[in-house]
Design a protein around this motif. Structure first.
Motif, mmCIF file in Angstrom:
data_model
loop_
_atom_site.group_PDB
_atom_site.id
_atom_site.type_symbol
_atom_site.label_atom_id
_atom_site.label_comp_id
_atom_site.label_asym_id
_atom_site.label_seq_id
_atom_site.Cartn_x
_atom_site.Cartn_y
_atom_site.Cartn_z
ATOM 1 N N SER A 1 0.857 -1.181 0.000
ATOM 2 C CA SER A 1 0.000 0.000 0.000
ATOM 3 C C SER A 1 0.892 1.229 0.000
ATOM 4 O O SER A 1 1.844 1.312 0.784
ATOM 5 C CB SER A 1 -0.924 0.004 1.221
ATOM 6 O OG SER A 1 -1.847 -1.058 1.130
ATOM 7 N N TYR B 1 -6.256 -0.464 1.248
ATOM 8 C CA TYR B 1 -6.917 -1.353 2.204
ATOM 9 C C TYR B 1 -6.764 -0.795 3.609
ATOM 10 O O TYR B 1 -5.644 -0.610 4.092
ATOM 11 C CB TYR B 1 -6.297 -2.751 2.096
ATOM 12 C CG TYR B 1 -6.923 -3.773 3.006
ATOM 13 C CD1 TYR B 1 -8.214 -4.224 2.778
ATOM 14 C CD2 TYR B 1 -6.233 -4.270 4.097
ATOM 15 C CE1 TYR B 1 -8.804 -5.171 3.609
ATOM 16 C CE2 TYR B 1 -6.811 -5.209 4.944
ATOM 17 C CZ TYR B 1 -8.092 -5.649 4.691
ATOM 18 O OH TYR B 1 -8.666 -6.576 5.530
ATOM 19 N N THR C 1 -3.544 0.204 -2.945
ATOM 20 C CA THR C 1 -2.935 -1.087 -2.642
ATOM 21 C C THR C 1 -2.651 -1.765 -3.979
ATOM 22 O O THR C 1 -3.533 -1.856 -4.834
ATOM 23 C CB THR C 1 -3.851 -1.948 -1.758
ATOM 24 O OG1 THR C 1 -4.004 -1.286 -0.490
ATOM 25 C CG2 THR C 1 -3.258 -3.326 -1.535
#
Length: 120
Positions: A52, A74, A83
């Motif tokens: 991420s 996320y 992500t």
């Protein structure tokens, strides 16, 4: 990229000036910070894994439209984080550019003194 993609992105994150690896969320997620600010998160679960990364909101939307492997961050601010699945569908060069972009976004928000310290 040589070795596993996850190992490579971890090495790339650690190679950034002033980068530090931390585990504030437990042993399952490697968190990479510069001057105490997060620029990357790498879950350490089963392959292929993901990373991420912080991202300019307009670029983030464009990347999501172009790559099925790039989704809103996320458990992160979905406007400013993506992500990226490390499944090989995002070209290595582009993935490395996204890591650099995330790092640069964070460094740009540091104080002048903090940025100068990174240069030494």
């Amino acid at each position: 990229m040589d070795g596993s993609r996850r190992d490579q992105v971890i090495r790339e994150c650690l190679a950034k000036p002033g980068s530090a690896e931390d585990y504030p969320f437990g042993d399952e997620v490697a968190v990479f910070k510069v001057a105490g600010r997060i620029f990357a998160l790498v879950p350490l679960g089963p392959p292929p894994g993901s990373i991420s990364l912080k991202c300019d909101p307009d670029l983030a939307a464009d990347l999501r439209a172009r790559h099925a492997a790039i989704t809103p961050g996320y458990h992160l601010n979905k406007r400013h984080w993506n992500t990226v699945a490390l499944d090989g569908s995002v070209p290595d060069e582009e993935l490395l550019e996204l890591i650099e972009h995330s790092y640069e976004l964070v460094v740009a928000r540091l104080t002048g003194a903090q940025r100068r310290e990174l240069m030494t």
